[in-house]
Design an enzyme around this catalytic site. Structure first.
Site, short mmCIF file in Angstrom:
data_model
loop_
_atom_site.label_atom_id
_atom_site.label_comp_id
_atom_site.label_asym_id
_atom_site.label_seq_id
_atom_site.Cartn_x
_atom_site.Cartn_y
_atom_site.Cartn_z
N GLY A 241 3.46 -4.82 35.49
CA GLY A 241 4.68 -5.16 36.22
C GLY A 241 5.59 -6.02 35.36
O GLY A 241 5.12 -6.74 34.46
N LYS B 187 0.21 -2.90 23.33
CA LYS B 187 -1.21 -2.74 22.96
C LYS B 187 -1.44 -1.66 21.91
O LYS B 187 -2.37 -1.76 21.10
CB LYS B 187 -2.10 -2.48 24.18
CG LYS B 187 -1.68 -1.30 25.03
CD LYS B 187 -1.01 -1.76 26.27
CE LYS B 187 -0.09 -0.72 26.85
NZ LYS B 187 0.54 -1.15 28.09
N GLU C 125 -0.07 -12.15 23.57
CA GLU C 125 -0.77 -12.47 24.82
C GLU C 125 -0.65 -11.37 25.87
O GLU C 125 -1.60 -11.06 26.59
CB GLU C 125 -0.20 -13.79 25.39
CG GLU C 125 -0.89 -14.29 26.63
CD GLU C 125 -2.39 -14.48 26.42
OE1 GLU C 125 -2.78 -15.38 25.69
OE2 GLU C 125 -3.16 -13.67 26.98
N GLU D 250 2.28 3.69 32.61
CA GLU D 250 2.83 4.01 31.30
C GLU D 250 3.81 5.17 31.42
O GLU D 250 3.76 5.94 32.39
CB GLU D 250 1.69 4.43 30.36
CG GLU D 250 0.69 3.34 30.07
CD GLU D 250 1.32 2.12 29.42
OE1 GLU D 250 1.87 2.25 28.33
OE2 GLU D 250 1.25 1.04 30.02
N GLY E 287 6.72 0.21 38.47
CA GLY E 287 6.79 -0.22 37.06
C GLY E 287 5.44 -0.58 36.48
O GLY E 287 5.36 -1.30 35.50
N ASP F 113 -5.03 3.58 27.74
CA ASP F 113 -4.43 2.24 27.78
C ASP F 113 -5.54 1.17 27.76
O ASP F 113 -5.50 0.24 26.96
CB ASP F 113 -3.56 2.14 29.04
CG ASP F 113 -3.00 0.76 29.26
OD1 ASP F 113 -2.00 0.42 28.62
OD2 ASP F 113 -3.58 0.01 30.08
N LYS G 236 -6.76 -1.81 24.91
CA LYS G 236 -6.94 -3.22 25.30
C LYS G 236 -8.35 -3.71 24.96
O LYS G 236 -8.50 -4.82 24.43
CB LYS G 236 -6.63 -3.38 26.79
CG LYS G 236 -5.15 -3.17 27.10
CD LYS G 236 -4.89 -3.05 28.59
CE LYS G 236 -3.42 -2.92 28.90
NZ LYS G 236 -3.16 -2.51 30.29
N GLY H 224 -1.73 -7.96 31.08
CA GLY H 224 -0.39 -8.28 31.60
C GLY H 224 -0.16 -9.79 31.62
O GLY H 224 -0.16 -10.44 30.58
N1 HSE Z 1 0.19 0.82 32.48
C1 HSE Z 1 -0.42 -0.46 32.27
C2 HSE Z 1 -1.27 -0.78 33.48
C3 HSE Z 1 0.64 -1.49 32.07
O1 HSE Z 1 -1.17 -0.08 34.48
O2 HSE Z 1 -2.06 -1.71 33.43
C4 HSE Z 1 0.14 -2.77 31.50
O3 HSE Z 1 -0.39 -2.62 30.23
#
Ligand code: HSE
Length: 402
Positions: free
Chosen positions: A297, A100, A124, A185, A182, A196, A200, A129
């Site tokens: 994830g 992103k 996409e 970030e 996972g 983040d 987006k 995600g």
């Molecule tokens: N760190 C981001 C989240 C990962 O938690 O949504 C996906 O972009």
């Protein structure tokens, strides 16, 4: 045979490698051609991992190999991702990215470079995600004027807020859990402070309204000031708190922001819990449509990345028309956005003063020992709120989604 090169063997890159190998014949049937990972680029070595057979440390091996058809960028960060993707497109390879930061800053430009080289650039997985949202916005919702986009776009913060609400959990412990799974970030501040989600919503606002929206212009507030006491008040009024990215447009003005919002159960985003993301789009003809799924994830995100690869293969020889020009779109200042506010002020017995400043409000009973007064205001602009709040000692204030 389609040859794919994956740039980055981290959480998402390893997911892409696994999906292309594990679901290989299914993907080949859908794409109409056989597919293999020819290279994985990473600075690190992975002794004992089968990826060793295709691991390279020099991007030039990929760019200069004419057999490579598709470059998958899953490294994160603007550089060197930007340079690598640009070089790949200029070398006549299609590319896709889950990144992103890269897409928010250079999306319009990379689309232009792809078109000039008769290839494709897809992204996409950069928002939501595993949820399909980019392709639906640019290829399905083509009839409507998009009046509003409202979304939970960060899995880590939604996970944290859910645990705070349901378990009264400690912020740091829950953040650690999200990192272990996972979701987070590399720098968790990017999740917690809303950076983040800001990238987006910048991408979605640009796509919905067809011009470049710079993420720096988007007012961004994270969840670090939200406490379990705020959630105690929410229980009293049957509401919850979610970190939302919002984009709105009326005839002349475009609004975009990221902030925590109080949501009531009549909002479809109210029940979106844990790592799930959801994006509610309101079209002038369609009305509301919601996209829901895992927003972070390894495998969910990689699934969206590989769907781009399949689309690239199916469109060979043709560049998809994605309306997102480099021309800058101006975003209104946050003060122009009107919402009600949930407010906590220090002190008891302030009801008359509060009504005097804020007009009609709904008071919420809280724990006596807190020594504070909580209430929900009518709809206010940011400036009206600031003015009314001047003479009070504000403990916290959260916008309310109406
Ligand atoms: N760190 C981001 C989240 C990962 O938690 O949504 C996906 O972009």
């Amino acid at each position: 045979m389609i040859n794919v090169a994956i740039l980055g063997y981290g959480t998402i890159g390893s997911g892409v490698y696994k999906i292309i190998n594990d679901n290989n014949s299914h993907i080949a049937r859908r794409a109409g051609e056989d597919i293999r990972v020819k290279y994985v680029l990473d600075l690190r070595d992975f002794p004992g991992d089968p990826v060793e057979e295709v691991l390279v440390h020099d991007v030039n091996v990929i760019i200069e190999d004419e057999e490579v058809d598709v470059v998958v960028e899953v490294m994160g960060g603007v550089e060197p991702a930007y340079t690598f993707v640009k070089r790949a497109l200029e070398a006549g390879k299609s590319a896709c990215s889950s990144n992103k930061e890269l897409v928010a800053v250079h999306g319009a430009e990379l689309l232009e470079i792809a078109a000039a080289n008769k290839v494709n650039f897809f992204f996409e997985a950069s928002v939501g995600g595993g949820i399909p949202i980019i392709r639906p916005l640019s290829e399905c919702l083509t009839v409507d004027h998009i009046e509003e986009i409202e979304g939970i776009m960060n899995g880590t913060t939604n996970y944290i807020l859910t645990k705070m609400e349901v378990e009264g959990a400690d912020f740091d412990t829950v953040l650690k859990e999200a990192q272990d799974m996972g979701y987070a970030e590399r720098n968790p501040e990017a999740d917690i402070e809303g950076y983040d989600a800001c990238r987006k919503i910048a991408i979605l606002t640009s796509l919905a309204y067809e011009k470049q929206v710079d993420f720096e212009d988007i007012y961004t507030e994270g969840i670090s000031k939200i406490t379990t006491t705020d959630f105690d008040y929410m229980k009293k009024i049957g509401a919850t708190i979610k970190l939302l990215g919002i984009a709105r447009k009326d005839y002349h003005k475009t609004y975009s922001m990221v902030a925590p919002f109080v949501l009531y159960p009549d909002n479809p985003l109210y029940s979106v819990k844990d790592v799930f993301n959801a994006i509610l789009v309101k079209g002038d003809m369609l009305g509301e449509v919601m996209f829901y799924g895992k927003g972070a994830g390894s495998l969910p995100t990689a699934s969206a990345v590989v769907s781009d690869v399949v689309d690239i293969i199916k469109r060979r020889g043709e560049t998809a028309k994605v309306l997102w020009s480099k021309e800058k779109r101006t975003i209104e200042g946050v003060d122009a956005l009107t919402t009600p506010y949930f407010v906590r002020v220090k002190g008891k017995g302030l009801e008359a003063d509060i009504k005097d400043s804020f007009g009609d409000v709904q008071f919420i009973e809280g724990d006596e020992s807190l020594g504070e007064t909580a209430f929900i205001t009518k709809v206010l602009t940011g400036l009206e709120f600031e003015k009314a709040a001047e003479k009070f000692d504000i403990v916290s204030r959260i916008r309310v989604s109406d």
